[in-house]
Design an enzyme around this catalytic site. Structure first.
Site, PDB file in Angstrom:
ATOM      1  N   LYS A 103       0.838  -1.215   0.000  1.00 53.84           N
ATOM      2  CA  LYS A 103       0.000   0.000   0.000  1.00 53.84           C
ATOM      3  C   LYS A 103       0.867   1.256   0.000  1.00 53.84           C
ATOM      4  O   LYS A 103       0.514   2.265  -0.614  1.00 53.84           O
ATOM      5  CB  LYS A 103      -0.941   0.014   1.199  1.00 53.84           C
ATOM      6  CG  LYS A 103      -2.329  -0.493   0.902  1.00 53.84           C
ATOM      7  CD  LYS A 103      -2.448  -1.980   0.772  1.00 53.84           C
ATOM      8  CE  LYS A 103      -2.284  -2.592  -0.565  1.00 53.84           C
ATOM      9  NZ  LYS A 103      -2.336  -4.063  -0.567  1.00 53.84           N
TER      10      LYS A 103
ATOM     11  N   ILE B 184      -2.655  -9.871  -6.180  1.00 55.08           N
ATOM     12  CA  ILE B 184      -1.247  -9.469  -6.161  1.00 55.08           C
ATOM     13  C   ILE B 184      -0.790  -9.032  -7.550  1.00 55.08           C
ATOM     14  O   ILE B 184      -0.114  -8.008  -7.698  1.00 55.08           O
ATOM     15  CB  ILE B 184      -0.367 -10.627  -5.618  1.00 55.08           C
ATOM     16  CG1 ILE B 184      -0.668 -10.836  -4.129  1.00 55.08           C
ATOM     17  CG2 ILE B 184       1.118 -10.331  -5.839  1.00 55.08           C
ATOM     18  CD1 ILE B 184       0.076 -11.979  -3.479  1.00 55.08           C
TER      19      ILE B 184
ATOM     20  N   ARG C  57      -1.425 -18.330  -3.017  1.00 52.28           N
ATOM     21  CA  ARG C  57      -0.542 -18.607  -1.897  1.00 52.28           C
ATOM     22  C   ARG C  57      -0.932 -19.936  -1.274  1.00 52.28           C
ATOM     23  O   ARG C  57      -2.070 -20.374  -1.393  1.00 52.28           O
ATOM     24  CB  ARG C  57      -0.639 -17.481  -0.851  1.00 52.28           C
ATOM     25  CG  ARG C  57      -0.207 -16.128  -1.391  1.00 52.28           C
ATOM     26  CD  ARG C  57      -0.395 -15.025  -0.357  1.00 52.28           C
ATOM     27  NE  ARG C  57       0.412 -15.226   0.823  1.00 52.28           N
ATOM     28  CZ  ARG C  57       1.681 -14.793   0.965  1.00 52.28           C
ATOM     29  NH1 ARG C  57       2.256 -14.102  -0.013  1.00 52.28           N
ATOM     30  NH2 ARG C  57       2.359 -15.024   2.070  1.00 52.28           N
TER      31      ARG C  57
ATOM     32  N   HIS D 220     -23.584  14.816   1.492  1.00 52.87           N
ATOM     33  CA  HIS D 220     -23.400  15.321   0.136  1.00 52.87           C
ATOM     34  C   HIS D 220     -22.390  16.458   0.157  1.00 52.87           C
ATOM     35  O   HIS D 220     -22.480  17.327   1.031  1.00 52.87           O
ATOM     36  CB  HIS D 220     -24.724  15.844  -0.434  1.00 52.87           C
ATOM     37  CG  HIS D 220     -24.558  16.478  -1.781  1.00 52.87           C
ATOM     38  ND1 HIS D 220     -24.378  15.716  -2.920  1.00 52.87           N
ATOM     39  CD2 HIS D 220     -24.491  17.777  -2.164  1.00 52.87           C
ATOM     40  CE1 HIS D 220     -24.235  16.540  -3.959  1.00 52.87           C
ATOM     41  NE2 HIS D 220     -24.297  17.793  -3.523  1.00 52.87           N
TER      42      HIS D 220
HETATM   43  P1  NAI Z   1      -5.210 -14.894  -6.476  1.00 56.88           P
HETATM   44  O1  NAI Z   1      -5.848 -16.170  -6.103  1.00 56.88           O
HETATM   45  O2  NAI Z   1      -5.852 -13.611  -6.147  1.00 56.88           O
HETATM   46  O3  NAI Z   1      -4.944 -14.891  -8.055  1.00 56.88           O
HETATM   47  C1  NAI Z   1      -4.212 -15.896  -8.691  1.00 56.88           C
HETATM   48  C2  NAI Z   1      -4.503 -15.831 -10.168  1.00 56.88           C
HETATM   49  O4  NAI Z   1      -3.580 -16.694 -10.813  1.00 56.88           O
HETATM   50  C3  NAI Z   1      -5.896 -16.284 -10.550  1.00 56.88           C
HETATM   51  O5  NAI Z   1      -6.508 -15.307 -11.347  1.00 56.88           O
HETATM   52  C4  NAI Z   1      -5.653 -17.589 -11.311  1.00 56.88           C
HETATM   53  O6  NAI Z   1      -6.563 -17.773 -12.370  1.00 56.88           O
HETATM   54  C5  NAI Z   1      -4.253 -17.387 -11.850  1.00 56.88           C
HETATM   55  N1  NAI Z   1      -3.500 -18.616 -12.103  1.00 56.88           N
HETATM   56  C6  NAI Z   1      -3.361 -19.690 -11.282  1.00 56.88           C
HETATM   57  N2  NAI Z   1      -2.540 -20.589 -11.856  1.00 56.88           N
HETATM   58  C7  NAI Z   1      -2.132 -20.079 -13.038  1.00 56.88           C
HETATM   59  C8  NAI Z   1      -1.284 -20.530 -14.078  1.00 56.88           C
HETATM   60  N3  NAI Z   1      -0.626 -21.702 -13.982  1.00 56.88           N
HETATM   61  N4  NAI Z   1      -1.107 -19.729 -15.154  1.00 56.88           N
HETATM   62  C9  NAI Z   1      -1.736 -18.548 -15.246  1.00 56.88           C
HETATM   63  N5  NAI Z   1      -2.559 -18.064 -14.287  1.00 56.88           N
HETATM   64  C10 NAI Z   1      -2.748 -18.810 -13.201  1.00 56.88           C
HETATM   65  O7  NAI Z   1      -3.732 -15.015  -5.852  1.00 56.88           O
HETATM   66  P2  NAI Z   1      -2.615 -13.913  -5.587  1.00 56.88           P
HETATM   67  O8  NAI Z   1      -2.863 -12.680  -6.390  1.00 56.88           O
HETATM   68  O9  NAI Z   1      -1.317 -14.615  -5.733  1.00 56.88           O
HETATM   69  O10 NAI Z   1      -2.826 -13.543  -4.077  1.00 56.88           O
HETATM   70  C11 NAI Z   1      -2.801 -14.569  -3.105  1.00 56.88           C
HETATM   71  C12 NAI Z   1      -3.713 -14.231  -1.964  1.00 56.88           C
HETATM   72  O11 NAI Z   1      -3.104 -13.211  -1.176  1.00 56.88           O
HETATM   73  C13 NAI Z   1      -5.042 -13.674  -2.383  1.00 56.88           C
HETATM   74  O12 NAI Z   1      -6.002 -14.672  -2.583  1.00 56.88           O
HETATM   75  C14 NAI Z   1      -5.406 -12.813  -1.237  1.00 56.88           C
HETATM   76  O13 NAI Z   1      -6.125 -13.572  -0.314  1.00 56.88           O
HETATM   77  C15 NAI Z   1      -4.087 -12.392  -0.622  1.00 56.88           C
HETATM   78  N6  NAI Z   1      -3.838 -10.995  -0.906  1.00 56.88           N
HETATM   79  C16 NAI Z   1      -4.771 -10.057  -0.584  1.00 56.88           C
HETATM   80  C17 NAI Z   1      -4.557  -8.741  -0.885  1.00 56.88           C
HETATM   81  C18 NAI Z   1      -5.621  -7.746  -0.571  1.00 56.88           C
HETATM   82  O14 NAI Z   1      -6.488  -8.034   0.227  1.00 56.88           O
HETATM   83  N7  NAI Z   1      -5.598  -6.570  -1.182  1.00 56.88           N
HETATM   84  C19 NAI Z   1      -3.336  -8.290  -1.536  1.00 56.88           C
HETATM   85  C20 NAI Z   1      -2.460  -9.355  -1.856  1.00 56.88           C
HETATM   86  C21 NAI Z   1      -2.710 -10.648  -1.538  1.00 56.88           C
END
Ligand code: NAI
Length: 461
Positions: free
Chosen positions: A51, A180, A268, A440
């Site tokens: 952030k 992410i 993750r 508002h």
């Molecule tokens: P994510 O689950 O949000 O997204 C992973 C993406 O990777 C999905 O769209 C999926 O379709 C894609 N994917 C999976 N395998 C693949 C492959 N072999 N080739 C191409 N695409 C593929 O996971 P992300 O972004 O890594 O974040 C992990 C977790 O961390 C999130 O689920 C969230 O819970 C947490 N997080 C939360 C944040 C927030 O609240 N703002 C910020 C960062 C992380």
């Protein structure tokens, strides 16, 4: 004095909050973490540093591209990356130090070292035995590695690497258009990288309401990010100049993408290894997370688990609430987490935020639902501050009018989703939301208007 009412392994938001609540309720608590800087992934290499960089990179982008519309000319805006990263490190230091102070205030014993479960009631920290009535595993999660793309932390990156790149890569590829991928992609795109995002799914952040993902793709494409969706990545090769990513695109065409670096952000996985869990008798689920019952108890009596290492969304606030609920239950109270009212936020610009059911989930569960939408382009404050992108979507039960879901893509969506989470928690109707007075001019009037729209009577569209 190596015996406590509660020992918590893991000082992330789930673990340290559980420790505080337990101490408030009169328990003697020991908190163990391998890092001396408390706060876990969230504070050290997750929510907080990302952030900080999102904010700084947004200012840089605004100085270059966003201020002319306000009648402000900025000449020669330039990037001092070490200073930007330094500010981010200072923010982290301030907050991790703050958790240390909170531990002192609550008389929580902190031990730095690797915690291992020996048996129910016993934990070892770097060779030292600690005894406890209750043991809480709050060990968090780590990035998933693709089998063909081992992290080398210079060209094949995880999210932590992306928080400290020594220079702006000319071309950053991102595998995974999830939370992410979009946040890190946004940071480096604003700082000057060409960013190409590949995802096997058909739209970004597939976990959120479909309309948000589609709008996000449209808006981030306009900002200069390139998307290849429905892409099956099959290999990542380190080359002399960077990386070559082999994938098959949505049309079935085999393609190679050359980039300087690639961020792998495909989700993750729960941290469960090396802590003696399975050896001590703790059962994992088929998905590799720690199995718990409704009271967060593992298969071993008096051993509990909360946060990213158990089932559910990997979100700091979900872990925190579980920490509070567990401490209260162990103190004989009635701790509870409403998993239907956990907000999700993606801190891009504009932000994406949602709580409750998506339209697809609501339709699958209840059949017909009422949907109201209101665009920020018709909101006075949004026009005044130049934040007209995006919309609010409200979903309500067709018969009872119960508020089922609220989804926002827009400036400061992260702050606006709070009222929706509260209303869902209190089982409000969409009409309740529509009848609440909103100041508002505020962006939040768009939330009220979307609720009015779900009743077929938006005032300003
Ligand atoms: P994510 O689950 O949000 O997204 C992973 C993406 O990777 C999905 O769209 C999926 O379709 C894609 N994917 C999976 N395998 C693949 C492959 N072999 N080739 C191409 N695409 C593929 O996971 P992300 O972004 O890594 O974040 C992990 C977790 O961390 C999130 O689920 C969230 O819970 C947490 N997080 C939360 C944040 C927030 O609240 N703002 C910020 C960062 C992380």
């Amino acid at each position: 004095m190596n015996s406590f009412d509660m020992v918590v392994i893991g000082a992330g938001p789930a673990g340290y909050v559980c420790a505080i609540r337990a101490a408030q309720l009169g328990m003697s608590v020991c908190l163990i973490d391998k890092r001396a800087d408390l706060g876990g992934t969230c504070l050290n290499v997750g929510c907080i540093p990302s952030k900080a960089l999102l904010e700084s990179s947004h200012h840089f982008h605004m100085a270059q591209h966003g201020l002319a519309a306000h009648g402000i000319t900025v000449q020669g805006a330039s990037l001092n990356l070490p200073a930007m990263l330094g500010r981010k490190d200072a923010v982290v230091k301030q907050l991790t130090g703050g958790i240390g102070a909170l531990m002192k205030k609550n008389k929580i014993t902190v031990k730095t070292g690797w915690g291992k479960l020996v048996a129910a009631g016993q934990v070892e920290v770097d060779g030292e035995l600690v005894e406890a009535k209750h043991i809480v595993i709050a060990a968090g999660s780590t990035p998933i590695e693709l089998p063909f793309a081992t992290f080398n932390h210079t060209t094949i990156l995880d999210s932590t690497d992306c928080l400290s790149l020594p220079a702006v890569p000319a071309h950053l590829a991102v595998i995974g258009a999830g939370v992410i991928g979009l946040e890190m992609g946004s940071i480096w795109a604003r700082l000057g990288s060409k960013v190409t995002v590949l995802d096997v799914a058909e739209r970004p952040v597939a976990i959120m309401d479909e309309d948000l993902g589609r709008e996000a793709q449209k808006l981030f494409t306009k900002q200069g990010m390139a998307f290849s969706l429905g892409a099956k990545v099959s290999g990542v090769e380190v080359t002399k100049t960077g990386v070559a990513i082999a994938y098959t695109d949505a049309a079935g065409v085999a393609t190679t993408l050359q980039a300087d670096k690639v961020l792998v952000a495909v989700g993750r996985k729960a941290n469960t290894a090396g802590m003696g869990l399975v050896e001590a008798g703790v059962t994992l689920t088929a998905r590799g997370v720690i199995e718990t019952d409704a009271k967060y108890q593992t298969s071993l009596p008096n051993v509990y688990a909360i946060g990213d290492c158990i089932a559910g969304p990997m979100l700091a606030h979900k872990g925190e609430e579980e920490g509070v609920a567990l401490a209260e239950m162990l103190a004989g109270q009635h701790g509870h987490v409403n998993y239907n009212a956990i907000p999700w936020v993606v801190y891009t610009h504009p932000e994406l935020a949602g709580v409750g059911l998506t339209e697809a989930e609501a339709t699958a569960k209840y059949g017909d639902v009422k949907v109201g939408k209101f665009r920020f382009a018709a909101n006075g404050r949004a026009i005044a501050v130049d934040a007209t992108e995006g919309f609010v979507k409200v979903i309500a039960h067709a018969q009872t009018d119960e508020l089922l879901g609220v989804h926002i893509i827009g400036h400061n969506a992260s702050e606006m989703i709070g009222e929706a989470a509260c209303l869902i928690e209190f089982k409000a109707s969409a009409e309740d939301l529509a009848r609440c007075v909103h100041a508002h001019p505020t962006l939040s009037e768009a939330v009220k208007e979307a609720a009015l729209a779900s009743q077929g009577r938006a005032l300003h569209s």
